[in-house]
Design an enzyme around this catalytic site. Structure first.
Site, PDB file in Angstrom:
ATOM      1  N   HIS A   1      -9.919  23.385  37.620  1.00 12.30           N
ATOM      2  CA  HIS A   1     -10.400  22.154  36.958  1.00 12.30           C
ATOM      3  C   HIS A   1     -10.809  21.107  38.009  1.00 12.30           C
ATOM      4  O   HIS A   1     -10.269  19.994  38.038  1.00 12.30           O
ATOM      5  CB  HIS A   1      -9.327  21.595  36.006  1.00 12.30           C
TER       6      HIS A   1
ATOM      7  N   ARG B   1     -14.081  22.743  28.477  1.00 17.53           N
ATOM      8  CA  ARG B   1     -12.651  22.765  28.165  1.00 17.53           C
ATOM      9  C   ARG B   1     -12.220  24.199  27.881  1.00 17.53           C
ATOM     10  O   ARG B   1     -12.992  24.981  27.294  1.00 17.53           O
ATOM     11  CB  ARG B   1     -12.350  21.913  26.926  1.00 17.53           C
TER      12      ARG B   1
END
Ligand code: NDP
Ligand code: OXD
Length: 309
Positions: A272, A224
């Site tokens: 991502h 993250r």
């Protein structure tokens, strides 16, 4: 009982189609067209609007469409007593394993640099690192990290892992807990972050952490964006302590055009996509939990709200 999808923009129609294909006739709703709030008991979610769940008085389960649940747990108005589940899926694990292996090999063989050289028609062979020269440190030896570590070990790297609790893994030395973090970091020529985002792990990729890595270490963050202190990474690369980084996740996604990562020659960016849940395979565990919930059976892949993962 319906399944209500509360998802801000991530593959909504894929999920609807996969659920309906696997279970024709299933009542699938997409928020905000969820019907009356009392009817919402089972939610499938990714990046929901904060506070939305508190309006569903009979909500029993929030199923994350991904492996991570930080996007759910960060809601300050999350109803108590709701079970939260996540995806554990062999395709997700395999894709993450392949992606991180590709990033490691890309760095070691300088493929990004050769692409830049190709653009200016420069023929300049460089010495390269081989697996026996490199120790890899994987932070987070869970579903994904353990698979990544095992794969990298199987192709010849020495691999160490770091987790909260002790574990015995074949050919991977696992360091456990905060007390072992510095010893783990001291070994990692390439550091791969695969931790869940929790209170304990937020900002863990910071200047102090980087300073404990060997000189010229390379950092890969596929967990993250909030694990990383962005300016600390840039500073430690520019000081020459770190060789560079590959980043797949960011504090703000999409990464803003003005962010200095975009132009940094030693930072590689991907949007991502390290490993995306495939609804066609993951829908089986969602439906299994939907059935279990109706039969008052224990759910699969439940996360601990206390631990945060
Ligand atoms: P798991 O829950 O299976 O594993 C988490 C690991 O982190 C465990 O080994 C756990 O230790 C360790 N850990 C947790 N907290 C700490 C801590 N404070 N100190 C040390 N170790 C800790 O998660 P997954 O492997 O399934 O997923 C990891 C993360 O990957 C997800 O949360 C998500 O953020 C990210 N992800 C990113 C994707 C992408 O496309 N970029 C795709 C999928 C996931 P222990 O084993 O002792 O409990
Ligand atoms: C996940 C992700 O958590 O895609 O699954 O980041």
């Amino acid at each position: 009982m319906s399944i209500t999808i509360v998802n801000q923009g991530r593959y909504i129609s894929h999920w609807v189609n996969a659920l309906k294909e696997k279970r024709p006739g299933l009542d699938v709703r997409v928020y905000p067209d969820a019907g009356s709030p009392e009817e919402v008991e089972f939610v499938l979610s990714w990046n929901h609007p904060m506070g939305v769940f508190k309006q569903f008085p009979n909500l029993k389960c929030i199923a994350s469409t991904g492996a991570g649940v930080d996007h759910i747990l960060k809601d300050p108005e999350l109803p108590e007593q709701v079970q939260i589940t996540r995806i554990v899926d062999e395709n997700l694990t395999r894709d993450m394993t392949m992606f991180t292996t590709a990033l490691v090999l890309n760095y070691m063989r300088g493929l990004y640099q050769y692409k830049a050289a190709e653009n200016i028609k420069e023929w300049k062979p460089k010495r390269y690192l081989t697996a026996k020269d490199v120790t890899i440190g994987v932070m987070g030896i869970g579903e994904l990290g353990a698979s990544v570590a095992g794969q990298l070990s199987s192709i010849g790297f020495k691999v160490n892992g770091w987790a909260r609790t002790e574990k015995q893994l074949q050919s991977i030395n696992v360091f456990a807990g905060n007390a072992a973090l510095d010893d783990f970091l001291a070994t990692a020529d390439i550091l791969i972050c695969l931790l869940p985002l929790t209170k304990e792990t937020a900002n863990i990729l910071n200047k102090s952490t980087f300073s404990k890595l060997p000189k010229n270490a390379f950092v890969i963050n596929v967990a993250r964006g909030e694990h990383l202190v962005d300016n600390d990474l840039i500073e430690m690369i520019d000081l020459g302590h770190l060789a560079g980084a590959s980043l797949d996740v960011f504090r703000q996604e999409p990464l803003p055009e003005s962010h200095p990562f975009w132009a940094h020659p030693k930072i590689n960016i991907t949007p991502h996509i390290a490993s995306i849940t495939n609804p066609e395979t993951a829908v089986t565990q969602i439906l299994e939990n939907y059935d279990r919930l109706q039969n008052n059976q224990p759910l699969l892949n439940v996360v601990s709200q206390t631990k945060g993962y």
